[in-house]
Design a protein around this motif. Sequence first.
Motif, PDB file in Angstrom:
ATOM      1  N   ASP A 140      26.812  37.434 -60.185  1.00 20.47           N
ATOM      2  CA  ASP A 140      27.717  38.220 -61.016  1.00 20.47           C
ATOM      3  C   ASP A 140      28.614  37.234 -61.764  1.00 20.47           C
ATOM      4  O   ASP A 140      29.601  36.736 -61.232  1.00 20.47           O
ATOM      5  CB  ASP A 140      28.557  39.150 -60.132  1.00 20.47           C
ATOM      6  N   MET A 141      28.262  36.915 -63.014  1.00 16.87           N
ATOM      7  CA  MET A 141      28.935  35.859 -63.753  1.00 16.87           C
ATOM      8  C   MET A 141      30.394  36.200 -64.037  1.00 16.87           C
ATOM      9  O   MET A 141      31.268  35.344 -63.941  1.00 16.87           O
ATOM     10  CB  MET A 141      28.196  35.594 -65.074  1.00 16.87           C
ATOM     11  N   THR A 142      30.669  37.446 -64.369  1.00 17.62           N
ATOM     12  CA  THR A 142      32.056  37.822 -64.669  1.00 17.62           C
ATOM     13  C   THR A 142      32.959  37.602 -63.475  1.00 17.62           C
ATOM     14  O   THR A 142      34.037  36.998 -63.564  1.00 17.62           O
ATOM     15  CB  THR A 142      32.114  39.297 -65.109  1.00 17.62           C
ATOM     16  N   GLN A 143      32.520  38.082 -62.312  1.00 21.07           N
ATOM     17  CA  GLN A 143      33.326  37.932 -61.109  1.00 21.07           C
ATOM     18  C   GLN A 143      33.387  36.473 -60.669  1.00 21.07           C
ATOM     19  O   GLN A 143      34.413  36.002 -60.171  1.00 21.07           O
ATOM     20  CB  GLN A 143      32.743  38.792 -59.982  1.00 21.07           C
ATOM     21  N   SER A 144      32.303  35.715 -60.885  1.00 22.16           N
ATOM     22  CA  SER A 144      32.288  34.299 -60.494  1.00 22.16           C
ATOM     23  C   SER A 144      33.272  33.488 -61.338  1.00 22.16           C
ATOM     24  O   SER A 144      33.986  32.615 -60.822  1.00 22.16           O
ATOM     25  CB  SER A 144      30.869  33.730 -60.647  1.00 22.16           C
ATOM     26  N   ILE A 145      33.344  33.747 -62.644  1.00 20.52           N
ATOM     27  CA  ILE A 145      34.307  33.054 -63.512  1.00 20.52           C
ATOM     28  C   ILE A 145      35.734  33.405 -63.100  1.00 20.52           C
ATOM     29  O   ILE A 145      36.621  32.545 -63.049  1.00 20.52           O
ATOM     30  CB  ILE A 145      34.049  33.423 -64.990  1.00 20.52           C
ATOM     31  N   GLN A 146      35.950  34.665 -62.777  1.00 20.37           N
ATOM     32  CA  GLN A 146      37.279  35.067 -62.324  1.00 20.37           C
ATOM     33  C   GLN A 146      37.648  34.360 -61.029  1.00 20.37           C
ATOM     34  O   GLN A 146      38.791  33.906 -60.855  1.00 20.37           O
ATOM     35  CB  GLN A 146      37.329  36.583 -62.129  1.00 20.37           C
ATOM     36  N   ASN A 147      36.696  34.233 -60.121  1.00 18.33           N
ATOM     37  CA  ASN A 147      36.955  33.507 -58.871  1.00 18.33           C
ATOM     38  C   ASN A 147      37.332  32.058 -59.146  1.00 18.33           C
ATOM     39  O   ASN A 147      38.242  31.503 -58.516  1.00 18.33           O
ATOM     40  CB  ASN A 147      35.720  33.560 -57.959  1.00 18.33           C
ATOM     41  N   GLN A 149      38.711  30.820 -61.833  1.00 18.04           N
ATOM     42  CA  GLN A 149      40.046  30.750 -62.405  1.00 18.04           C
ATOM     43  C   GLN A 149      41.123  30.959 -61.352  1.00 18.04           C
ATOM     44  O   GLN A 149      42.163  30.292 -61.367  1.00 18.04           O
ATOM     45  CB  GLN A 149      40.176  31.795 -63.521  1.00 18.04           C
ATOM     46  N   VAL A 150      40.883  31.853 -60.431  1.00 12.68           N
ATOM     47  CA  VAL A 150      41.848  32.091 -59.352  1.00 12.68           C
ATOM     48  C   VAL A 150      41.918  30.887 -58.415  1.00 12.68           C
ATOM     49  O   VAL A 150      42.994  30.450 -58.001  1.00 12.68           O
ATOM     50  CB  VAL A 150      41.474  33.372 -58.570  1.00 12.68           C
ATOM     51  N   ASN A 151      40.770  30.305 -58.097  1.00  7.67           N
ATOM     52  CA  ASN A 151      40.731  29.211 -57.121  1.00  7.67           C
ATOM     53  C   ASN A 151      41.187  27.874 -57.702  1.00  7.67           C
ATOM     54  O   ASN A 151      41.762  27.046 -56.981  1.00  7.67           O
ATOM     55  CB  ASN A 151      39.313  29.062 -56.564  1.00  7.67           C
ATOM     56  N   HIS A 152      40.939  27.638 -58.997  1.00 10.37           N
ATOM     57  CA  HIS A 152      41.204  26.313 -59.555  1.00 10.37           C
ATOM     58  C   HIS A 152      42.211  26.328 -60.700  1.00 10.37           C
ATOM     59  O   HIS A 152      42.535  25.281 -61.251  1.00 10.37           O
ATOM     60  CB  HIS A 152      39.894  25.684 -60.051  1.00 10.37           C
ATOM     61  N   GLY A 153      42.690  27.495 -61.070  1.00  5.92           N
ATOM     62  CA  GLY A 153      43.673  27.581 -62.133  1.00  5.92           C
ATOM     63  C   GLY A 153      43.030  27.629 -63.501  1.00  5.92           C
ATOM     64  O   GLY A 153      41.843  27.357 -63.680  1.00  5.92           O
ATOM     65  N   GLU A 162      30.305  25.906 -56.061  1.00  4.42           N
ATOM     66  CA  GLU A 162      29.352  26.836 -55.435  1.00  4.42           C
ATOM     67  C   GLU A 162      30.069  27.965 -54.716  1.00  4.42           C
ATOM     68  O   GLU A 162      29.602  29.099 -54.693  1.00  4.42           O
ATOM     69  CB  GLU A 162      28.465  26.056 -54.451  1.00  4.42           C
ATOM     70  N   ARG A 163      31.259  27.641 -54.170  1.00  3.68           N
ATOM     71  CA  ARG A 163      31.984  28.661 -53.414  1.00  3.68           C
ATOM     72  C   ARG A 163      32.584  29.735 -54.308  1.00  3.68           C
ATOM     73  O   ARG A 163      32.986  30.795 -53.842  1.00  3.68           O
ATOM     74  CB  ARG A 163      33.083  28.005 -52.576  1.00  3.68           C
TER      75      ARG A 163
END
Length: 366
Positions: A140-147, A149-153, A162-163
Amino acid sequence: MRGYGFSKFTPNQIPKGGFEELLKLFLELLNYTAGDAGEALAWLNELDKQYNLTNDDYGMGDFIDELKQKGYLNEDGQSGEVSITAKTEQSIRQSALEEIFGKLKKSGKGNHRSPQSGQGDEKNAERREFEFGDSLDQIDMTQSIQNAQVNHGIGNDFMMTERDLEVEEMDYKTLTSTVLMIDISHSMILYGEDRITPAKKVAMALAELIRTKYPKDTLDIVVFGNDAWPITLQDLPYLQVGPYHTNTYAGLELATDMLRRRKTSNKQIFMITDGKPTCLKEGTKYYKNSIGLDRKVVNKTLNMAAQCKRLKIPITTFMIAKDPYLQQFVRKFTETNGGKAFYSSLNNLGEYIFEDYARNRRKNVR
């Protein structure tokens, strides 16, 4: 002057006797005449006399001629007898499907989901972290990009690990082989209640549903009276009740043999009946007893139900009778097999069968 002018709307009266209207009625009558076109047309003529279905512009003769022209009827050149065609048989099945399952929205190739998730065939609502071996189309690319941004700013140097990847779970699809057993013993028309016609309609609707929505599934049809034998889809419109007792054991034995030959993972039996088993075949003779619940007949039938359980073939019984002692037998039969039972009226028989068929997620494809 700008604006809208409104006037009283008087709809044109729908003319009686149109081909499509008469065709629907003709197809319905064929269910009750066991596919006898001549008898159905005779009934249609009587209804026309009583309710004025036709008019001066379109008569019953015009309708019969159009049936022949459009390939719904064949006429014997010598005897003048008429019979229905394969096109009519298909129209009867489609009509039954629309009547019973009319609220369904057709989709593409239909199969049945199983509880197993992983690298399957169809996405579901579950999400999880990426694991080695997951395919790219599951991410799920949309959710992965959001993750990410949340994890790395959010900055100039976008980073994703990968995580951060999130994948959509996939359901495995299963194939299902079904045998539909129809009781054609004399009790299916006793006491002034026609039970065989709704059973035929359900069988035709289920067959058409599988053909259109679940094309990879298989459906076999078995009828049982004193004996049991398979019938084809084309035989259904002509099916009639005979002067038979109820040899449920023979029906189950034949259905089980047919399912053994199927290579699918999911196998099941649907049985439409209104009564108890009353008959067994012993060699060339028949053992019959219609009084009460005969221990010999019942025990052998229950043994067959247990054998189906060992073969992992669940039996769903659709009971269209309300007698308490008959329902007690069905409960015992269902407990022995581990299947299910529905105590259905003739009006909701189709809905029960479809719901149980559509919810078949009993086994996994491995």
